[in-house]
Design an enzyme around this catalytic site. Structure first.
Site, PDB file in Angstrom:
ATOM      1  N   GLU A  64       9.965  31.002 -21.219  1.00 17.44           N
ATOM      2  CA  GLU A  64       8.924  31.235 -22.232  1.00 17.44           C
ATOM      3  C   GLU A  64       7.510  31.152 -21.656  1.00 17.44           C
ATOM      4  OE1 GLU A  64       9.740  32.618 -24.761  1.00 17.44           O
ATOM      5  OE2 GLU A  64      11.634  31.825 -25.536  1.00 17.44           O
ATOM      6  N   HIS A  83       6.885  23.408 -26.593  1.00 15.68           N
ATOM      7  CA  HIS A  83       7.901  24.208 -27.287  1.00 15.68           C
ATOM      8  C   HIS A  83       9.204  23.420 -27.311  1.00 15.68           C
ATOM      9  CE1 HIS A  83      10.607  27.335 -28.501  1.00 15.68           C
ATOM     10  NE2 HIS A  83      11.198  27.388 -27.325  1.00 15.68           N
ATOM     11  N   HIS A  85      13.321  23.043 -29.505  1.00 14.02           N
ATOM     12  CA  HIS A  85      14.285  23.487 -30.509  1.00 14.02           C
ATOM     13  C   HIS A  85      14.662  22.268 -31.356  1.00 14.02           C
ATOM     14  CE1 HIS A  85      15.748  26.924 -27.602  1.00 14.02           C
ATOM     15  NE2 HIS A  85      14.448  26.959 -27.851  1.00 14.02           N
ATOM     16  N   TYR A 104       0.435  16.686 -48.110  1.00 10.41           N
ATOM     17  CA  TYR A 104      -0.931  16.937 -47.614  1.00 10.41           C
ATOM     18  C   TYR A 104      -1.023  16.924 -46.098  1.00 10.41           C
ATOM     19  CZ  TYR A 104      -1.737  11.971 -46.631  1.00 10.41           C
ATOM     20  OH  TYR A 104      -1.681  10.704 -46.113  1.00 10.41           O
ATOM     21  N   HIS A 146      14.996  30.114 -33.792  1.00  8.59           N
ATOM     22  CA  HIS A 146      14.710  29.682 -32.415  1.00  8.59           C
ATOM     23  C   HIS A 146      14.216  28.237 -32.330  1.00  8.59           C
ATOM     24  CE1 HIS A 146      12.742  30.905 -28.323  1.00  8.59           C
ATOM     25  NE2 HIS A 146      13.037  29.630 -28.349  1.00  8.59           N
ATOM     26  N   TYR A 199     -14.223  12.399 -42.975  1.00  9.08           N
ATOM     27  CA  TYR A 199     -13.925  11.017 -42.644  1.00  9.08           C
ATOM     28  C   TYR A 199     -13.471  10.878 -41.201  1.00  9.08           C
ATOM     29  CZ  TYR A 199     -14.488   9.875 -47.507  1.00  9.08           C
ATOM     30  OH  TYR A 199     -15.017   9.702 -48.748  1.00  9.08           O
TER      31      TYR A 199
HETATM   32 ZN   LIG Z   1      13.084  28.173 -26.877  1.00  8.50          ZN
END
Ligand SMILES: [Zn+2]
Length: 207
Positions: A64, A83, A85, A104, A146, A199
């Site tokens: 990647e 990254h 999984h 929130y 993915h 804040y």
């Molecule tokens: Zn991956």
């Protein structure tokens, strides 16, 4: 960087050797190698990548590398990309559901929701393109069928956000088991974003 990679294992963000991590350096970025167990990782296993996609070092870069390269090149405020999984983000991503404004703290990723990028084959330019789009105005996103991406000013910031997003994904998934979670409206999410600015959150941890 290796310490953060190992924290990904310890925190449960990593599933096997599927995660990867990058950090901006002068003239490029450092990236974790492909398919290596982080427990055995040594500094010389890290791959030095250039912006043109060429690399130095004894290991092949993570498949990647394009996502890391494109995000670091396009987002000057970002110093590190993570990254993974991770279980709950990937579960939602397999349903092609992003994380809406059910809590929130979703604003910790930079906006009122956390998008899920459309599917494309791992390692492709197309996937990188989808990721860049889903991260427009955001610091984290899911990748359909993915996993997830989180970015920060530095490694500690990216790691902290990844843990936060995985926690939100787990909460959202749990809430979905019981019913349809009530969403906060856009005005409230804008108020929260403003409040965090005014804040001030704790500064991103150093490291
Ligand atoms: Zn991956």
């Amino acid at each position: 960087m290796i310490a953060t990679a190992r924290r990904m294992n310890a925190s449960g963000l990593n599933q096997g050797t599927s995660g990867n991590l990058s950090q901006r350096v002068e003239d490029g970025f450092l990236l974790t190698p492909t398919g290596m167990d982080y427990d055995t990782l040594e500094p010389e296993d890290l791959v030095l990548m250039r912006w043109d996609g060429s690399h130095e070092g004894k290991r092949a870069p993570s498949s990647e590398w394009r996502i890391h390269r494109d995000l670091l090149a396009r987002r000057p405020e970002v110093g590190a990309v993570l990254h993974a999984h991770s279980m709950f983000c990937t579960t939602l991503a397999c349903l092609r559901r992003g994380i809406p404004s059910f809590h929130y703290m979703v604003t910790s990723a930079g906006g009122e929701d956390i998008r899920c990028a459309p599917y494309a084959t791992f390692g492709t330019e197309e996937l990188s393109h989808h990721a860049v789009e889903a991260l427009e105005g955001r610091k984290a996103c899911l990748l359909a069928n993915h996993g997830m991406l989180a970015m920060g000013k530095n490694l500690a910031g990216a790691f902290k956000l990844a843990v936060e997003v995985e926690t939100l994904a787990a909460m959202y998934w749990r809430a979905l088991q019981v019913g349809e979670p009530v969403l906060l409206d856009a005005a409230e999410m804008a108020r929260v974003i403003e409040k965090f600015k005014t804040y001030g959150q704790q500064p991103e941890p150093k490291g």
